[in-house]
Enzyme design. Structure first.
Site, PDB file in Angstrom:
ATOM      1  CE  LYS A  21      -4.552  -0.159   0.395  1.00 31.74           C
ATOM      2  NZ  LYS A  21      -5.410  -0.794   0.007  1.00 31.74           N
ATOM      3  CB  THR A  66      -2.236  -3.740  -0.798  1.00 26.92           C
ATOM      4  OG1 THR A  66      -3.777  -3.289  -1.151  1.00 26.92           O
ATOM      5  CG2 THR A  66      -1.251  -3.720  -1.480  1.00 26.92           C
ATOM      6  NE  ARG A 187      26.546  32.050  -7.614  1.00 25.72           N
ATOM      7  CZ  ARG A 187      26.884  31.278  -7.913  1.00 25.72           C
ATOM      8  NH1 ARG A 187      26.547  31.164  -9.632  1.00 25.72           N
ATOM      9  NH2 ARG A 187      27.074  29.376  -7.326  1.00 25.72           N
ATOM     10  CD  GLN A 235      28.269  22.606  -9.837  1.00 27.00           C
ATOM     11  OE1 GLN A 235      28.454  24.020  -9.210  1.00 27.00           O
ATOM     12  NE2 GLN A 235      28.514  22.426 -10.500  1.00 27.00           N
ATOM     13  CG  HIS A 263      20.232  30.427 -11.905  1.00 25.14           C
ATOM     14  ND1 HIS A 263      21.272  30.320 -11.767  1.00 25.14           N
ATOM     15  CD2 HIS A 263      19.494  29.581 -13.284  1.00 25.14           C
ATOM     16  CE1 HIS A 263      21.498  29.429 -11.750  1.00 25.14           C
ATOM     17  NE2 HIS A 263      20.490  28.766 -12.993  1.00 25.14           N
TER      18      HIS A 263
HETATM   19  O1  LIG Z   1      27.293  27.123  -8.602  1.00 25.86           O
HETATM   20  C1  LIG Z   1      27.328  27.424 -10.353  1.00 25.86           C
HETATM   21  N1  LIG Z   1      27.486  26.384 -10.831  1.00 25.86           N
HETATM   22  C2  LIG Z   1      26.742  25.762 -12.033  1.00 25.86           C
HETATM   23  O2  LIG Z   1      27.591  25.115 -12.567  1.00 25.86           O
HETATM   24  C3  LIG Z   1      26.454  27.400 -13.220  1.00 25.86           C
HETATM   25  N2  LIG Z   1      26.170  26.562 -13.900  1.00 25.86           N
HETATM   26  C4  LIG Z   1      26.684  28.553 -13.888  1.00 25.86           C
HETATM   27  O3  LIG Z   1      25.548  29.336 -15.509  1.00 25.86           O
HETATM   28  N3  LIG Z   1      26.124  28.968 -12.974  1.00 25.86           N
HETATM   29  C5  LIG Z   1      26.186  28.194 -11.864  1.00 25.86           C
HETATM   30  N4  LIG Z   1      26.939  27.933 -11.280  1.00 25.86           N
END
Ligand SMILES: O=c1[nH]c(=O)c2[nH]c(=O)[nH]c2[nH]1
Length: 314
Positions: A21, A66, A187, A235, A263
């Site tokens: 379930k 279930t 940013r 990353q 963004h």
């Molecule tokens: O932190 C980011 N990683 C990316 O891989 C990436 N690519 C992008 O256009 N802006 C960013 N910013």
């Protein structure tokens, strides 16, 4: 693998299968005092084992309905949930011990947190006794997989929305004729963190994991990792977050992330005769960057069956 013998010309074998379930919404109110507690979950139970006869012969002798699995969730909730992980392990052990042909399964839960509404009329600084508001935004989740005597637990969260308004940049990337992105050393970095982490089966077997405490601690470390230091890219930040968790929690073997890069574009205010020293941004909802990464201890294999069925990560 089981085989259907009914037709010698077309031999069909039954491959992987599981059933149960899905998304049983269970709310447990603990009300032994006037100050109530709420546990609110969505639980999915799926059994694995010998269900050949049900598929090949229409014989349901092994098919724990279930409906029964759903009722078991409600029945077990009567005693309280404790933590989603403990609750799922209870279900796993129940079904595999109660029904001899059930050799394992997969149990999954999401938990929704509630906090007390502030209650000045009750004269209580610590909030209302029995009125709650859904807490935060993040949703906790858990998956338990049992195979033979091995129990694996993967805990996680979705939609932990975080933003840092400085200490983030993105420079040094390759440029070609399609590159329009400007380099920036200041940013906004914002994301909705989805993260899952898998405990070592040994830690699960010796019962040393306090899942609620561990969840709170991992969440705090993820947040701390997000805030700390300068971010050269999302990353880079994910690695910092993983490092915090893996250093502090030896019982966790690996951690996976899926994070949208939400963004925020600086708005050009010059048509209005205004400057914009990194203060006014357009928060775009799409397209968004999608940054996914898995981190594991070097000693651990990157492939573990417990992740099967968990979508949304690479
Ligand atoms: O932190 C980011 N990683 C990316 O891989 C990436 N690519 C992008 O256009 N802006 C960013 N910013």
């Amino acid at each position: 693998m089981a085989q259907n013998n009914s037709n010698e010309n077309t031999k069909i074998v039954l491959g992987k299968n599981q059933y149960g379930k899905a998304e049983v919404r269970v709310v447990k109110v603990t009300r032994d005092t006037d100050r109530h507690e709420i546990e609110d979950l969505s639980v999915t139970s799926q059994l694995r084992g010998d269900f050949d006869a049900a598929h090949f012969d229409g014989d349901n002798g092994h098919v724990v309905p279930t409906d029964t699995q759903k009722n078991t969730v409600f029945g077990f909730a009567r005693d309280g949930v404790g933590s989603p992980e403990q609750f799922l392990i209870r279900l796993a052990n129940h079904f595999t011990s109660e029904f001899g042909w059930v050799t394992g399964g997969r149990w999954e839960a999401e938990q929704y947190a509630w906090e007390r509404i502030s209650a000045p009329s009750q004269g209580k600084a610590e909030g209302h006794d029995h009125s709650f508001v859904r807490k935060g935004q993040e949703v906790r989740n858990a998956v338990v997989v049992k195979e033979g005597d091995t129990i694996q637990v993967i805990s996680g969260l979705n939609d932990l929305t975080v933003l840092k308004s400085t200490q983030s940049g993105f420079v040094g990337y390759p440029k070609d004729r399609f590159t329009t992105l400007e380099e920036t050393t200041d940013r906004i970095l914002a994301t909705d963190v989805s993260a899952r982490w898998r405990y070592s089966p040994e830690a699960i077997a010796n019962g040393s994991v306090d899942f609620n405490k561990s969840y709170d601690d991992v969440k705090a470390l993820l947040l701390e990792g997000f805030t700390e230091g300068y971010s050269y890219a999302l990353q880079h930040t994910l690695y910092g977050m993983a490092q915090k968790v893996l250093e502090a929690h030896p019982e966790i073997e690996e951690l996976r992330f899926s994070t949208p890069n939400k963004h925020h574009f600086l708005v050009d205010l010059t048509p209005f005769g205004l400057d914009n020293p990194n203060e006014v941004f357009y928060a775009a909802d799409r397209p968004y960057g999608l940054i996914e990464a898995n981190f594991q201890r070097e000693s651990i294999s990157a492939d573990n069956d417990a992740w099967d069925g968990i979508t949304g990560f690479c």
